[in-house]
Design a protein around this motif. Structure first.
Motif, PDB file in Angstrom:
ATOM      1  N   UNK A  86       0.843  -1.199   0.000  1.00  0.00           N
ATOM      2  CA  UNK A  86       0.000   0.000   0.000  1.00  0.00           C
ATOM      3  C   UNK A  86       0.878   1.249   0.000  1.00  0.00           C
ATOM      4  N   UNK A  87       0.312   2.303  -0.582  1.00  0.00           N
ATOM      5  CA  UNK A  87       1.021   3.573  -0.697  1.00  0.00           C
ATOM      6  C   UNK A  87       0.271   4.678   0.029  1.00  0.00           C
ATOM      7  N   UNK A  88       1.032   5.635   0.508  1.00  0.00           N
ATOM      8  CA  UNK A  88       0.477   6.905   0.987  1.00  0.00           C
ATOM      9  C   UNK A  88       0.628   7.888  -0.161  1.00  0.00           C
ATOM     10  N   UNK A  89      -0.473   8.491  -0.585  1.00  0.00           N
ATOM     11  CA  UNK A  89      -0.432   9.420  -1.702  1.00  0.00           C
ATOM     12  C   UNK A  89      -1.018  10.771  -1.338  1.00  0.00           C
ATOM     13  N   UNK A  90      -0.365  11.838  -1.779  1.00  0.00           N
ATOM     14  CA  UNK A  90      -0.871  13.195  -1.595  1.00  0.00           C
ATOM     15  C   UNK A  90      -1.026  13.789  -2.990  1.00  0.00           C
ATOM     16  N   UNK A  91      -2.247  14.180  -3.329  1.00  0.00           N
ATOM     17  CA  UNK A  91      -2.520  14.645  -4.688  1.00  0.00           C
ATOM     18  C   UNK A  91      -2.936  16.113  -4.700  1.00  0.00           C
ATOM     19  N   UNK A  92      -2.576  16.793  -5.784  1.00  0.00           N
ATOM     20  CA  UNK A  92      -3.026  18.153  -6.051  1.00  0.00           C
ATOM     21  C   UNK A  92      -3.280  18.290  -7.545  1.00  0.00           C
ATOM     22  N   UNK A  93      -4.354  18.996  -7.889  1.00  0.00           N
ATOM     23  CA  UNK A  93      -4.663  19.235  -9.297  1.00  0.00           C
ATOM     24  C   UNK A  93      -4.100  20.594  -9.697  1.00  0.00           C
ATOM     25  N   UNK A  94      -3.409  20.630 -10.834  1.00  0.00           N
ATOM     26  CA  UNK A  94      -2.829  21.879 -11.339  1.00  0.00           C
ATOM     27  C   UNK A  94      -3.431  22.215 -12.696  1.00  0.00           C
ATOM     28  N   UNK A  95      -3.698  23.488 -12.892  1.00  0.00           N
ATOM     29  CA  UNK A  95      -4.230  23.954 -14.169  1.00  0.00           C
ATOM     30  C   UNK A  95      -3.542  25.272 -14.525  1.00  0.00           C
ATOM     31  N   UNK A  96      -3.595  25.600 -15.807  1.00  0.00           N
ATOM     32  CA  UNK A  96      -2.952  26.826 -16.280  1.00  0.00           C
ATOM     33  C   UNK A  96      -2.312  26.554 -17.620  1.00  0.00           C
ATOM     34  N   UNK A  97      -0.967  26.537 -17.656  1.00  0.00           N
ATOM     35  CA  UNK A  97      -0.254  26.264 -18.907  1.00  0.00           C
ATOM     36  C   UNK A  97      -0.631  24.893 -19.461  1.00  0.00           C
ATOM     37  N   UNK A  98      -0.850  23.941 -18.582  1.00  0.00           N
ATOM     38  CA  UNK A  98      -1.390  22.628 -18.933  1.00  0.00           C
ATOM     39  C   UNK A  98      -2.032  22.054 -17.676  1.00  0.00           C
ATOM     40  N   UNK A  99      -2.848  21.037 -17.850  1.00  0.00           N
ATOM     41  CA  UNK A  99      -3.544  20.446 -16.700  1.00  0.00           C
ATOM     42  C   UNK A  99      -2.911  19.116 -16.332  1.00  0.00           C
ATOM     43  N   UNK A 100      -2.772  18.885 -15.027  1.00  0.00           N
ATOM     44  CA  UNK A 100      -2.226  17.619 -14.560  1.00  0.00           C
ATOM     45  C   UNK A 100      -2.685  17.337 -13.141  1.00  0.00           C
ATOM     46  N   UNK A 122      -3.403  16.133 -24.764  1.00  0.00           N
ATOM     47  CA  UNK A 122      -3.319  17.587 -24.965  1.00  0.00           C
ATOM     48  C   UNK A 122      -2.325  18.212 -23.993  1.00  0.00           C
ATOM     49  N   UNK A 123      -2.381  17.803 -22.725  1.00  0.00           N
ATOM     50  CA  UNK A 123      -1.471  18.350 -21.718  1.00  0.00           C
ATOM     51  C   UNK A 123      -0.024  17.954 -22.002  1.00  0.00           C
ATOM     52  N   UNK A 124       0.183  16.710 -22.461  1.00  0.00           N
ATOM     53  CA  UNK A 124       1.538  16.266 -22.787  1.00  0.00           C
ATOM     54  C   UNK A 124       2.132  17.077 -23.936  1.00  0.00           C
ATOM     55  N   UNK A 125       1.317  17.318 -24.960  1.00  0.00           N
ATOM     56  CA  UNK A 125       1.800  18.140 -26.073  1.00  0.00           C
ATOM     57  C   UNK A 125       2.091  19.564 -25.589  1.00  0.00           C
ATOM     58  N   UNK A 126       1.242  20.068 -24.680  1.00  0.00           N
ATOM     59  CA  UNK A 126       1.474  21.400 -24.134  1.00  0.00           C
ATOM     60  C   UNK A 126       2.782  21.470 -23.372  1.00  0.00           C
ATOM     61  N   UNK A 127       3.066  20.459 -22.551  1.00  0.00           N
ATOM     62  CA  UNK A 127       4.320  20.430 -21.803  1.00  0.00           C
ATOM     63  C   UNK A 127       5.516  20.380 -22.747  1.00  0.00           C
ATOM     64  N   UNK A 128       5.450  19.514 -23.747  1.00  0.00           N
ATOM     65  CA  UNK A 128       6.552  19.405 -24.715  1.00  0.00           C
ATOM     66  C   UNK A 128       6.790  20.743 -25.416  1.00  0.00           C
ATOM     67  N   UNK A 129       5.711  21.416 -25.789  1.00  0.00           N
ATOM     68  CA  UNK A 129       5.844  22.703 -26.469  1.00  0.00           C
ATOM     69  C   UNK A 129       6.499  23.740 -25.560  1.00  0.00           C
ATOM     70  N   UNK A 130       6.090  23.778 -24.289  1.00  0.00           N
ATOM     71  CA  UNK A 130       6.684  24.747 -23.354  1.00  0.00           C
ATOM     72  C   UNK A 130       8.164  24.473 -23.127  1.00  0.00           C
ATOM     73  N   UNK A 131       8.547  23.198 -23.056  1.00  0.00           N
ATOM     74  CA  UNK A 131       9.958  22.853 -22.881  1.00  0.00           C
ATOM     75  C   UNK A 131      10.755  23.261 -24.120  1.00  0.00           C
ATOM     76  N   UNK A 132      10.187  23.020 -25.309  1.00  0.00           N
ATOM     77  CA  UNK A 132      10.865  23.413 -26.558  1.00  0.00           C
ATOM     78  C   UNK A 132      11.049  24.927 -26.614  1.00  0.00           C
ATOM     79  N   UNK A 133      10.032  25.675 -26.197  1.00  0.00           N
ATOM     80  CA  UNK A 133      10.137  27.136 -26.184  1.00  0.00           C
ATOM     81  C   UNK A 133      11.190  27.597 -25.175  1.00  0.00           C
ATOM     82  N   UNK A 134      11.251  26.926 -24.023  1.00  0.00           N
ATOM     83  CA  UNK A 134      12.270  27.246 -23.022  1.00  0.00           C
ATOM     84  C   UNK A 134      13.671  27.045 -23.595  1.00  0.00           C
ATOM     85  N   UNK A 135      13.861  25.939 -24.316  1.00  0.00           N
ATOM     86  CA  UNK A 135      15.166  25.676 -24.919  1.00  0.00           C
ATOM     87  C   UNK A 135      15.510  26.717 -25.978  1.00  0.00           C
ATOM     88  N   UNK A 136      14.520  27.116 -26.773  1.00  0.00           N
ATOM     89  CA  UNK A 136      14.747  28.144 -27.791  1.00  0.00           C
ATOM     90  C   UNK A 136      15.199  29.450 -27.143  1.00  0.00           C
TER      91      UNK A 136
END
Length: 209
Positions: A63-77, A187-201
């Motif tokens: 069994x696991x102890x889990x602490x969750x939070x929902x995040x929204x904005x640039x992408x949702x997760x 959709x969120x995964x593509x958003x994250x990838x795009x933000x990382x690519x922009x950061x690198x640029x």
């Protein structure tokens, strides 16, 4: 599933590493001991594969102890911090000291672990958002106990992928390993990838004379 280039993967590791470093500093103040955390190992997995991996790491009763939070904005997760159940009580004991009776320790475990989850998740997500130049807003932490499949199901049953961070940290000479799962749809995964690519640029552009 979205695939990152090697450069994007390394950038994401470094972005999360900054957040993990901030979390270690905050944890050090809470437990009044030096806390060191490893550079996070990251991987993109299906939810089923992630559940099997977490089960193999959990030991004890599984069994696991889990602490969750929902995040929204640039992408949702849905971000979930997880420890094996027996390790969570060790962490709380380090927070409150050896003198507290076991009954009182158990009673405050949920509150204490929620605070730790809030610190770790917000440090990782906050530094990621700041460095990417986008906002992410988090909910209040929720505390869960269960098996890996149950905890990873907190984000619903739709088609999703899991960005898994595996972190090892040492508190008062005790080595404890935890995982942070970011559950995202395509959709969120593509958003994250795009933000990382922009950061690198921006980083490459800023480095040029």
């Amino acid at each position: 599933m979205v695939r990152l280039t090697e450069l994007e993967h390394d950038a994401l590791v470094e972005l999360f590493n900054i957040g993990v470093g901030q979390a270690a500093s905050a944890m050090s103040e809470i437990v009044n001991e030096t806390v060191t955390m490893s550079v996070p190992a990251i991987s993109f997995l299906t939810r089923a594969t992630a559940a099997k991996l977490l089960t193999s790491r959990s030991g004890g009763n599984g069994r696991l102890c889990g602490i969750s939070q929902h995040y929204s904005g640039a992408f949702e997760t849905e971000a979930i911090l997880m420890f094996p159940e027996e390790k969570s009580q060790e962490i709380v004991r380090l927070m409150v000291g050896e003198a507290m009776p076991l009954a009182e320790l158990s009673a405050m475990e949920q509150e204490a672990m929620s605070e730790i989850g809030n610190i770790l998740l917000n440090s990782c997500v906050g530094s990621l958002a700041n460095l990417l130049g986008h906002e992410l807003h988090g909910s209040l932490p929720d505390y869960h106990l269960g098996y890996s499949e149950e905890i990873l199901a907190l984000a619903g049953s739709g088609e999703t992928a899991v960005l898994m961070l595996h972190i090892e940290f040492v508190i008062e000479r005790q080595q404890i390993a935890g995982d942070i799962a970011f559950i995202m749809d395509v959709t969120a995964l593509h958003g994250l990838k795009q933000h990382v690519a922009e950061f690198l640029d921006r980083s490459v552009g800023g480095a040029q004379p």
